[in-house]
Design a protein around this motif. Sequence first.
Motif, PDB file in Angstrom:
ATOM      1  N   VAL A 124      30.937 -26.636  68.933  1.00  0.00           N
ATOM      2  CA  VAL A 124      32.269 -26.107  68.653  1.00  0.00           C
ATOM      3  C   VAL A 124      32.539 -26.347  67.167  1.00  0.00           C
ATOM      4  N   LYS A 125      32.766 -25.287  66.429  1.00  0.00           N
ATOM      5  CA  LYS A 125      32.896 -25.395  64.985  1.00  0.00           C
ATOM      6  C   LYS A 125      34.220 -26.052  64.581  1.00  0.00           C
ATOM      7  N   ILE A 126      34.132 -26.917  63.586  1.00  0.00           N
ATOM      8  CA  ILE A 126      35.300 -27.660  63.099  1.00  0.00           C
ATOM      9  C   ILE A 126      35.791 -27.029  61.809  1.00  0.00           C
ATOM     10  N   ARG A 127      37.091 -26.786  61.739  1.00  0.00           N
ATOM     11  CA  ARG A 127      37.669 -26.133  60.576  1.00  0.00           C
ATOM     12  C   ARG A 127      38.115 -27.139  59.531  1.00  0.00           C
ATOM     13  N   GLU A 128      38.801 -28.193  59.968  1.00  0.00           N
ATOM     14  CA  GLU A 128      39.298 -29.187  59.012  1.00  0.00           C
ATOM     15  C   GLU A 128      39.584 -30.517  59.690  1.00  0.00           C
ATOM     16  N   VAL A 129      39.616 -31.569  58.875  1.00  0.00           N
ATOM     17  CA  VAL A 129      39.992 -32.905  59.342  1.00  0.00           C
ATOM     18  C   VAL A 129      41.181 -33.352  58.504  1.00  0.00           C
ATOM     19  N   ASN A 130      42.292 -33.673  59.186  1.00  0.00           N
ATOM     20  CA  ASN A 130      43.513 -34.091  58.498  1.00  0.00           C
ATOM     21  C   ASN A 130      43.733 -35.589  58.680  1.00  0.00           C
ATOM     22  N   ILE A 131      43.843 -36.317  57.582  1.00  0.00           N
ATOM     23  CA  ILE A 131      44.066 -37.763  57.616  1.00  0.00           C
ATOM     24  C   ILE A 131      45.560 -38.028  57.486  1.00  0.00           C
ATOM     25  N   PHE A 132      46.160 -38.522  58.582  1.00  0.00           N
ATOM     26  CA  PHE A 132      47.592 -38.795  58.634  1.00  0.00           C
ATOM     27  C   PHE A 132      47.832 -40.307  58.630  1.00  0.00           C
ATOM     28  N   PRO A 133      49.095 -40.733  58.511  1.00  0.00           N
ATOM     29  CA  PRO A 133      49.405 -42.166  58.549  1.00  0.00           C
ATOM     30  C   PRO A 133      48.911 -42.866  59.807  1.00  0.00           C
ATOM     31  N   LEU A 134      48.830 -42.159  60.927  1.00  0.00           N
ATOM     32  CA  LEU A 134      48.401 -42.779  62.176  1.00  0.00           C
ATOM     33  C   LEU A 134      47.041 -42.273  62.635  1.00  0.00           C
TER      34      LEU A 134
ATOM     35  N   MET B 145      47.273 -32.568  51.438  1.00  0.00           N
ATOM     36  CA  MET B 145      46.547 -32.354  50.188  1.00  0.00           C
ATOM     37  C   MET B 145      45.044 -32.367  50.464  1.00  0.00           C
ATOM     38  N   LYS B 146      44.357 -31.336  49.960  1.00  0.00           N
ATOM     39  CA  LYS B 146      42.929 -31.232  50.186  1.00  0.00           C
ATOM     40  C   LYS B 146      42.165 -32.169  49.250  1.00  0.00           C
ATOM     41  N   LEU B 147      41.312 -33.031  49.845  1.00  0.00           N
ATOM     42  CA  LEU B 147      40.504 -33.947  49.046  1.00  0.00           C
ATOM     43  C   LEU B 147      39.185 -33.303  48.633  1.00  0.00           C
ATOM     44  N   PHE B 148      38.447 -32.796  49.622  1.00  0.00           N
ATOM     45  CA  PHE B 148      37.163 -32.155  49.335  1.00  0.00           C
ATOM     46  C   PHE B 148      36.712 -31.369  50.565  1.00  0.00           C
ATOM     47  N   THR B 149      35.630 -30.633  50.426  1.00  0.00           N
ATOM     48  CA  THR B 149      35.055 -29.869  51.530  1.00  0.00           C
ATOM     49  C   THR B 149      33.651 -30.367  51.795  1.00  0.00           C
ATOM     50  N   PHE B 150      33.372 -30.685  53.064  1.00  0.00           N
ATOM     51  CA  PHE B 150      32.057 -31.193  53.446  1.00  0.00           C
ATOM     52  C   PHE B 150      31.476 -30.291  54.521  1.00  0.00           C
ATOM     53  N   LYS B 151      30.371 -29.591  54.184  1.00  0.00           N
ATOM     54  CA  LYS B 151      29.719 -28.673  55.119  1.00  0.00           C
ATOM     55  C   LYS B 151      30.722 -27.684  55.720  1.00  0.00           C
ATOM     56  N   LYS B 152      31.499 -27.081  54.849  1.00  0.00           N
ATOM     57  CA  LYS B 152      32.501 -26.061  55.195  1.00  0.00           C
ATOM     58  C   LYS B 152      33.671 -26.618  56.004  1.00  0.00           C
ATOM     59  N   ILE B 153      33.807 -27.944  56.041  1.00  0.00           N
ATOM     60  CA  ILE B 153      34.926 -28.590  56.726  1.00  0.00           C
ATOM     61  C   ILE B 153      35.866 -29.169  55.673  1.00  0.00           C
ATOM     62  N   ASP B 154      37.116 -28.729  55.682  1.00  0.00           N
ATOM     63  CA  ASP B 154      38.095 -29.229  54.713  1.00  0.00           C
ATOM     64  C   ASP B 154      38.593 -30.613  55.129  1.00  0.00           C
ATOM     65  N   ILE B 155      38.543 -31.555  54.214  1.00  0.00           N
ATOM     66  CA  ILE B 155      39.050 -32.910  54.445  1.00  0.00           C
ATOM     67  C   ILE B 155      40.382 -33.024  53.721  1.00  0.00           C
ATOM     68  N   ASN B 156      41.471 -33.130  54.494  1.00  0.00           N
ATOM     69  CA  ASN B 156      42.815 -33.166  53.931  1.00  0.00           C
ATOM     70  C   ASN B 156      43.447 -34.548  54.057  1.00  0.00           C
ATOM     71  N   PHE B 157      44.286 -34.872  53.091  1.00  0.00           N
ATOM     72  CA  PHE B 157      44.943 -36.181  53.023  1.00  0.00           C
ATOM     73  C   PHE B 157      46.455 -35.968  52.955  1.00  0.00           C
ATOM     74  N   HIS B 158      47.194 -36.536  53.925  1.00  0.00           N
ATOM     75  CA  HIS B 158      48.642 -36.370  53.947  1.00  0.00           C
ATOM     76  C   HIS B 158      49.286 -37.356  52.969  1.00  0.00           C
ATOM     77  N   LEU B 159      50.127 -36.823  52.080  1.00  0.00           N
ATOM     78  CA  LEU B 159      50.747 -37.651  51.037  1.00  0.00           C
ATOM     79  C   LEU B 159      51.674 -38.723  51.609  1.00  0.00           C
ATOM     80  N   LEU B 160      52.158 -38.525  52.827  1.00  0.00           N
ATOM     81  CA  LEU B 160      53.025 -39.521  53.458  1.00  0.00           C
ATOM     82  C   LEU B 160      52.286 -40.833  53.696  1.00  0.00           C
ATOM     83  N   LEU B 161      50.966 -40.774  53.693  1.00  0.00           N
ATOM     84  CA  LEU B 161      50.166 -41.977  53.919  1.00  0.00           C
ATOM     85  C   LEU B 161      50.396 -43.023  52.826  1.00  0.00           C
ATOM     86  N   ILE B 162      50.652 -42.578  51.600  1.00  0.00           N
ATOM     87  CA  ILE B 162      50.831 -43.517  50.473  1.00  0.00           C
ATOM     88  C   ILE B 162      52.067 -44.390  50.642  1.00  0.00           C
ATOM     89  N   PRO B 163      53.279 -43.816  50.858  1.00  0.00           N
ATOM     90  CA  PRO B 163      54.451 -44.685  51.056  1.00  0.00           C
ATOM     91  C   PRO B 163      54.355 -45.532  52.318  1.00  0.00           C
TER      92      PRO B 163
END
Length: 293
Positions: free
Chosen positions: A56-66, A1-19
């Motif tokens: 090196v350009k960064i496209r997105e950052v994904n936050i996972f349970p680990l 799930m996308k939380l927000f975009t910072f300087k053209k970098i998508d910050i995503n949050f994995h819903l599995l982190l909640i359980p």
Amino acid sequence: MKLFTFKKIDINFHLLLIPIILIMYFNNYMLEFIILFVVLSFHEIGHLIVAIIEDVKIREVNIFPLGAIIKFEYPLGIEPIKEIMISIAGPLVNLILFIISYKIYINFTGIILLDFFIEVNLILFIVNILPIMPLDGGRILRGILYIHGGFKFANKFTNIVGKISLSLLFLIGLLYVKDIFEIIILATMTIYLYKAAKVENEMAAFILTRGIGRKKKKLKNKSVMKTHFLIVLKGTELKSILDIILPNRYNIIFIIDNEGNFLGNISEECFFNGIIVNGVTENIETLLINSKK
């Protein structure tokens, strides 16, 4: 799930982190989970900082349970020296954290879960420097071999070393596991790394093609590029030359006969077009003849 975009970098949050957080909380493992998450995140931040420094350009950052995982704009075929530097950064962060925390542990043994923090950083450092794709150690080895012997050679050799290392890791792991649950974890990790390495190997042709396109763009923008000259005997198959094509260099191939007489030369673009049209088993002089038509 996308939380927000910072300087053209998508910050995503994995819903599995909640359980996962809820499970850890109600089983009194919340502190251990936080430590593991933070350590893994610092590992990725190390990669992130060097990637920014190396432009090196960064496209997105994904936050996972680990922890967090960074995806680059060009996840395949990053310039070898940059891939080496970026890959080294993660394990280096874990090594630095291990040394600092261990020195603190010697003088202040009463800090809660400091021993766990030390153990996590040591394990992450050791595991990530193993020469197994897609771990950092595998990428470092591939990058070094790529610079000196071309991508095809680097990918093939790294794949062989990775399989041997993975097999040894599994066998050594069996000596230390204590129950069926740990065996399942060890087997799952081994299978995951084996499949991930297989995917990397299957993408080799695409990585090489991506690199060629990037080189043409770089040459157009800067109008100058370092050159790699190859001397090839007539009758040599294109697949043999492909093994020693170097990245970040414009490759020019000179063809000579068995007496050493110069027959002509072809450009890198002509070489790769020849592979597409004629296949890798075609002889180099065929391309030379076609280029003169």
